[in-house]
Design a protein around this motif. Structure first.
Motif, short mmCIF file in Angstrom:
data_model
loop_
_atom_site.label_atom_id
_atom_site.label_comp_id
_atom_site.label_asym_id
_atom_site.label_seq_id
_atom_site.Cartn_x
_atom_site.Cartn_y
_atom_site.Cartn_z
N HIS A 1 0.82 -1.21 0.00
CA HIS A 1 0.00 0.00 0.00
C HIS A 1 0.86 1.26 0.00
O HIS A 1 1.95 1.29 0.56
CB HIS A 1 -0.90 0.04 1.25
N ASP A 2 0.34 2.34 -0.60
CA ASP A 2 0.88 3.67 -0.35
C ASP A 2 0.51 4.07 1.07
O ASP A 2 -0.57 3.70 1.56
CB ASP A 2 0.32 4.68 -1.34
N LEU A 3 1.38 4.83 1.73
CA LEU A 3 1.19 5.11 3.15
C LEU A 3 1.42 6.58 3.46
O LEU A 3 2.37 7.19 2.95
CB LEU A 3 2.16 4.26 3.97
N PHE A 4 0.54 7.14 4.28
CA PHE A 4 0.72 8.50 4.80
C PHE A 4 0.82 8.37 6.32
O PHE A 4 -0.18 8.10 6.99
CB PHE A 4 -0.48 9.37 4.40
N GLY A 5 2.03 8.51 6.86
CA GLY A 5 2.25 8.32 8.28
C GLY A 5 2.48 9.64 9.00
O GLY A 5 3.32 10.45 8.59
N ILE A 6 1.72 9.87 10.08
CA ILE A 6 1.89 11.06 10.91
C ILE A 6 2.28 10.59 12.30
O ILE A 6 1.53 9.86 12.95
CB ILE A 6 0.61 11.90 10.97
N ALA A 7 3.47 11.00 12.74
CA ALA A 7 3.97 10.57 14.05
C ALA A 7 4.99 11.57 14.55
O ALA A 7 5.78 12.11 13.76
CB ALA A 7 4.60 9.18 13.94
N PRO A 8 5.01 11.83 15.86
CA PRO A 8 6.05 12.71 16.42
C PRO A 8 7.42 12.09 16.24
O PRO A 8 7.56 10.88 16.03
CB PRO A 8 5.68 12.79 17.91
N LYS B 1 4.65 3.97 -11.80
CA LYS B 1 4.18 2.81 -11.04
C LYS B 1 5.21 2.46 -9.98
O LYS B 1 6.30 1.96 -10.30
CB LYS B 1 3.94 1.62 -11.97
N ARG B 2 4.89 2.76 -8.73
CA ARG B 2 5.81 2.52 -7.63
C ARG B 2 5.02 2.57 -6.33
O ARG B 2 3.90 3.08 -6.29
CB ARG B 2 6.91 3.57 -7.61
N GLN B 3 5.61 2.07 -5.26
CA GLN B 3 5.00 2.21 -3.93
C GLN B 3 5.58 3.45 -3.28
O GLN B 3 6.78 3.70 -3.33
CB GLN B 3 5.30 0.98 -3.07
N ASN B 4 4.69 4.23 -2.66
CA ASN B 4 5.11 5.49 -2.03
C ASN B 4 4.75 5.50 -0.55
O ASN B 4 3.74 4.93 -0.14
CB ASN B 4 4.41 6.67 -2.70
N ALA B 5 5.58 6.19 0.22
CA ALA B 5 5.26 6.43 1.63
C ALA B 5 5.74 7.82 1.99
O ALA B 5 6.83 8.24 1.58
CB ALA B 5 5.92 5.40 2.53
N LEU B 6 4.90 8.55 2.70
CA LEU B 6 5.23 9.90 3.14
C LEU B 6 5.04 9.97 4.65
O LEU B 6 3.99 9.59 5.17
CB LEU B 6 4.33 10.91 2.42
#
Length: 460
Positions: free
Chosen positions: A43-50, A179-184
């Motif tokens: 999955h593409d991911l949008f991570g919010i963390a301190p 076409k690629r997997q992304n994470a931010l």
């Protein structure tokens, strides 16, 4: 998360599990628990963390698991970070976890010649960790082809936007495969990051382990209200003399000059090595300073915000904000240098009257008040110099005008009431100093009273 869960639940291969255990990781943090399965599933991911919650391992482990072994000469994974220090930190984590594989990782940073980095890339690489501009520079040299990149990760996206990297990121998006997997990953989500996520991610899974712009619960935060900068330096010296409490300290300052001055002063007064990191230092000096601090050769590091996102050093007992950051998100990242990996830490901020406005905004951002404490009696309170008083008065006026455009300010020339002299013209209601015209007898039209003939005649 269950207490008995460990990294074996993610079905990582034996090489990775062995490296994870040797690194001292026993159970996943919350961001790792949520992000690793999603990334392993593609999955593409949008991570919010301190900061300090373990998000680097949350994306590095899935990348290593998917790549498995070295292949060809061109990179298959790209990790972007905003600062050189953060690039080096991520590279260290990759190498730590990949030690029992043959995967090749290459950090690309500015401050060093392009040719050696281009040669290393041309020799073969699986993972590139880079700042945005240096990636484009090495790519332009023809050292590698980006069309084989299948995983693209952007760390500290909010800082990327603050530092003005949007243009470089757009150019990178033009050369990597669609076409690629992304994470931010980001500690906060201002509008610019939300816009970037819309351009970068494809139907992402969102993972948020704490409310946006929060500080870790393991960090005790407090404020000392002081009258001026001279008192700040006295208070800093007084605190740092307590070696039992202040065992490993990062002092943050707004400007390079202030950081250098603080480091020299503390080294002279405390007679201990004090290291300093800011943008005027070359990369080798910055690396050496952080290595000395990490290894305990020095227990005090003075830095500007260039280091607030790139320092991952365990057992930092204190962060001291000598100045209040004007980019409020930077407060979150500064204090995140302590209290890492669920350890306790303390963040202390020195605040002058002109900086209290920014503290109220920071408290709104982190959604909680910061404890005020009385300044220790041992710290000598200095008289505020005239020039600093004037600067603070102007800053207070600016802040009030920002919130209320109709506010005229203490330095606004107001119309005099009947029987009252106009401000600036002498008499009641005027300021304590009078603005005088040019002195014909002084060089360059200097103000009389500063040393012309007319000033000497008045004295006589």
């Amino acid at each position: 998360m269950q207490e008995d869960q460990d990294f074996s639940q993610f079905k990582l291969n034996k090489q990775l599990l062995t490296a994870v255990a040797e690194a001292g990781y026993t159970k996943p943090t919350e961001i790792q628990q949520k992000a690793i399965p999603l990334m392993l599933a593609g999955h593409d991911l949008f991570g919010i963390a301190p900061t300090g919650t373990g998000k680097t391992a949350a994306y590095v482990l899935p990348v290593l698991m998917k790549l498995k072994y070295a292949q060809d000469i061109h990179p298959r994974a790209l990790i972007l970070a905003p600062t050189r220090e953060l690039v080096m930190q991520i590279d260290e984590v990759v190498r730590q976890f990949a030690k029992y594989t043959d995967l090749r990782c290459l950090p690309l940073i500015g401050g060093k010649g392009i040719k050696p980095q281009a040669e290393a890339a041309a020799a073969g690489v699986d993972i590139i960790v880079s700042t945005p501009q240096r990636f484009l520079d090495v790519y332009a040299s023809g050292a590698f082809l980006p069309r084989f990149i299948k995983t693209f990760i952007m760390d500290e996206a909010d800082k990327m936007m603050d530092m003005g990297f949007k243009g470089q990121i757009n150019r990178i998006l033009e050369v990597v495969p669609p076409k690629r997997q992304n994470a931010l990953f980001s500690a906060t989500m201002p509008d610019r990051v939300a816009e970037l996520a819309g351009d970068f991610l494809d139907f992402p899974e969102r993972v948020e382990v704490a409310p946006q712009a929060t500080t870790a619960e393991t960090i005790d935060q407090l404020i000392y209200e002081v009258p001026n900068n001279r008192t700040k330096i006295n208070l800093l010296l007084q605190l740092l003399q307590d070696r039992e409490r202040f065992t490993r300290v990062i002092v943050f300052a707004k400007t390079r000059q202030t950081a250098s001055d603080i480091a020299k002063y503390l080294q002279r007064k405390l007679m201990v090595p004090v290291r300093v990191v800011h943008a005027n230092k070359d990369q080798n000096s910055r690396n050496n300073a952080m290595e000395d601090f990490r290894e305990g050769e020095s227990h005090i590091l003075v830095a500007t915000d260039i280091a607030s996102r790139g320092l991952d050093i365990s057992d930092v007992s204190h962060v001291i904000n000598f100045d209040v950051p004007l980019v409020y998100d930077d407060y979150v990242h500064r204090v995140g240098r302590t209290g890492r990996a669920e350890k306790s830490g303390e963040a202390i901020t020195f605040v002058t009257p002109a900086e209290l406005y920014h503290i109220t905004k920071i408290e709104e951002l982190i959604s909680k008040p910061i404890l005020r404490e009385a300044v220790p009696q041992e710290a000598i309170a200095e008289e505020t110099p005239f020039e600093e008083r004037q600067d603070m008065a102007r800053e207070l006026d600016r802040q009030k005008r920002k919130d209320n455009p109709d506010f005229k300010g203490a330095f606004h020339e107001k119309k005099a009431r009947p029987g009252q002299s106009q401000p600036g013209k002498g008499g009641p209601g005027g300021p304590k100093f009078k603005k005088k015209g040019p002195n014909k007898n002084s060089k360059g039209g200097k103000i009389a009273g500063k040393g012309g003939k007319s000033a000497r005649r008045k004295k006589g």
